[in-house]
Design an enzyme around this catalytic site. Structure first.
Site, mmCIF file in Angstrom:
data_model
loop_
_atom_site.group_PDB
_atom_site.id
_atom_site.type_symbol
_atom_site.label_atom_id
_atom_site.label_comp_id
_atom_site.label_asym_id
_atom_site.label_seq_id
_atom_site.Cartn_x
_atom_site.Cartn_y
_atom_site.Cartn_z
ATOM 1 N N GLY A 1 0.873 -1.183 0.000
ATOM 2 C CA GLY A 1 0.000 0.000 0.000
ATOM 3 C C GLY A 1 0.902 1.222 0.000
ATOM 4 N N ARG A 2 0.434 2.295 0.619
ATOM 5 C CA ARG A 2 1.214 3.539 0.586
ATOM 6 C C ARG A 2 2.616 3.350 1.175
ATOM 7 N NH1 ARG A 2 -3.540 4.702 3.078
ATOM 8 N NH2 ARG A 2 -5.027 6.043 2.016
ATOM 9 N N ILE A 3 2.664 2.797 2.402
ATOM 10 C CA ILE A 3 3.968 2.689 3.069
ATOM 11 C C ILE A 3 4.827 1.613 2.391
ATOM 12 C CG2 ILE A 3 5.149 2.251 5.270
ATOM 13 C CD1 ILE A 3 2.652 3.398 6.689
ATOM 14 N N THR B 1 6.874 -3.358 10.816
ATOM 15 C CA THR B 1 6.443 -2.017 11.234
ATOM 16 C C THR B 1 4.936 -1.882 11.015
ATOM 17 O OG1 THR B 1 6.985 -1.153 9.043
ATOM 18 C CG2 THR B 1 8.650 -0.852 10.758
ATOM 19 N N ARG C 1 1.617 -4.180 12.230
ATOM 20 C CA ARG C 1 0.974 -4.374 13.525
ATOM 21 C C ARG C 1 1.500 -5.675 14.105
ATOM 22 N NH1 ARG C 1 0.005 0.252 13.567
ATOM 23 N NH2 ARG C 1 -1.995 1.313 13.720
ATOM 24 N N GLU D 1 1.533 -5.617 22.549
ATOM 25 C CA GLU D 1 2.010 -4.260 22.834
ATOM 26 C C GLU D 1 1.232 -3.573 23.963
ATOM 27 O OE1 GLU D 1 2.772 -2.447 19.012
ATOM 28 O OE2 GLU D 1 2.258 -0.503 19.868
ATOM 29 N N HIS E 1 7.414 1.226 18.808
ATOM 30 C CA HIS E 1 6.337 1.674 17.905
ATOM 31 C C HIS E 1 6.547 3.156 17.529
ATOM 32 C CE1 HIS E 1 1.936 0.799 16.589
ATOM 33 N NE2 HIS E 1 2.562 1.588 15.718
ATOM 34 N N ALA E 2 7.650 3.389 16.860
ATOM 35 C CA ALA E 2 8.064 4.777 16.622
ATOM 36 C C ALA E 2 8.198 5.131 15.140
ATOM 37 C CB ALA E 2 9.400 5.020 17.328
ATOM 38 N N ALA E 3 7.638 4.300 14.259
ATOM 39 C CA ALA E 3 7.892 4.524 12.820
ATOM 40 C C ALA E 3 7.438 5.900 12.335
ATOM 41 C CB ALA E 3 7.239 3.424 11.997
HETATM 42 C C1 DGY Z 1 -0.084 4.187 12.485
HETATM 43 O O1 DGY Z 1 -0.305 5.344 12.160
HETATM 44 O O2 DGY Z 1 -0.893 3.284 12.301
HETATM 45 C C2 DGY Z 1 1.250 3.911 13.100
HETATM 46 O O3 DGY Z 1 1.337 2.639 13.596
HETATM 47 C C3 DGY Z 1 1.626 4.951 14.121
HETATM 48 O O4 DGY Z 1 1.730 6.176 13.530
#
Ligand code: DGY
Length: 320
Positions: free
Chosen positions: A156-158, A237, A239, A268, A286-288
């Site tokens: 997807g986008r990321i 990164t 879930r 988490e 969880h800092a992406a």
């Molecule tokens: C999201 O936006 O879903 C990330 O996990 C945190 O910014």
């Protein structure tokens, strides 16, 4: 006339909440004083708008505590913490923060990938601990990234932004999605669609970017890990529950795969037993999306969209 009331489950960075407070009555939870559940019990009945974190479980029971709610805006792109069907049934508009965090999150996935491949965290610890006694031919040998195969689950986008960065490393990029991307996009991003099995067996680096849904829960478990190369590295990164972490710990202990880099966790913020002891795992909190600029923009997005809904305008980022 009583002002429209908006709840915010955690203070957010930047000026967006002040802006919101100038237009509406805003109740921000003080995390030092109340748990999310206590706060929702108290504030829920009076709220027309709500801004939540991805860690706030807005299931049907939580939504029922907010009988006047018109909009719930999740300060995240992922919204698996919200029961979207229950919200829809109750006429509540769900909102999220797509796009703004794409590049920041892709940068971070790469940072984790590089850290695990080149054993940066181990080297950092060793150097800090005063254990660096001189250059050694076999000190912290890792995996080459340049010219290797990157596998992406969820382009997807990321996932696409992660793929775009792979060009600089002359990588072959394979991806698997439930629906194939357009031929044009595949061409532009140099992406090759493959079945999951092929992705698992061919990737040197497997990076997860799919949403958490019933279909993707434990998408990576014992069988999938067994199919991966013993030299491969898993990067999550997306879930936490996309990975069966007990299976991952076993795989890492037994050398089924070479390493992992995790930003998200199955339970988490609890970390599955074993992960913290394994040297071949890089762990992040969880800092992406955690750049100041991105997090401030995310705050603007949720504030403006809740304000839009509560003043009868369409939100920019509705969850369908
Ligand atoms: C999201 O936006 O879903 C990330 O996990 C945190 O910014």
């Amino acid at each position: 006339m009583t002002k429209v009331r908006i709840g915010v489950t955690y203070p957010l960075p930047g000026p967006a909440l002040d802006w919101l407070g100038q237009r509406f009555e805003v109740a921000i939870r003080d995390p030092e004083k109340q748990t999310f559940q206590q706060w929702l019990e108290q504030e829920g009945p009076s709220l027309q708008g709500l801004i939540t974190l991805l860690s706030d479980p807005m299931d049907a029971a939580a939504l029922a505590k907010c009988p006047q709610l018109k909009a719930v805006a999740n300060y995240a792109v992922g919204y698996n913490n919200i029961d979207v069907d229950a919200a829809r049934t109750n006429g509540i508009q769900v909102i999220n923060t797509p796009d703004v965090l794409t590049e920041t999150s892709a940068d971070f996935a790469w940072a984790l990938l590089m850290a695990a491949a080149r054993r940066i965290a181990e080297g950092h610890q060793l150097t800090r601990d005063g254990q660096f006694t001189g250059w050694e031919p076999e000190l912290l040998l890792g995996q080459d990234v340049y010219g290797s195969v990157l596998g992406i689950i969820g382009a997807g986008r990321i996932g696409q932004a992660v793929a775009a960065r792979a060009r600089g490393f002359s990588m072959t990029v394979l991806y698997h999605n439930p629906t194939r991307l357009s031929a044009e996009l595949e061409h532009d991003l140099n992406l090759q669609f493959v079945e999951l099995e092929q992705l698992l067996t061919q990737a040197d680096f497997l990076s997860l970017h799919c949403p958490l849904t019933p279909e993707t829960r434990h998408l990576i478990s014992t069988d999938e890990l067994q199919k991966m190369k013993p030299t491969s590295i898993l990067v999550n990164t997306a879930r936490g529950p996309v990975v069966d972490e007990l299976a991952l710990v076993d795989a890492l202990r037994q050398g089924v795969i070479a390493g992992a880099a995790l930003d998200v966790y199955e339970w988490e913020p609890a970390i599955t037993a074993g992960l913290q002891e394994l040297p071949n795992v890089v762990l992040a909190p969880h800092a992406a999306s955690a750049s100041r600029s991105t997090r401030e923009k995310m705050a603007w997005m949720v504030a403006e969209d809740v304000a839009a809904v509560l003043t009868g305008k369409p939100p920019q980022n509705p969850v369908p």
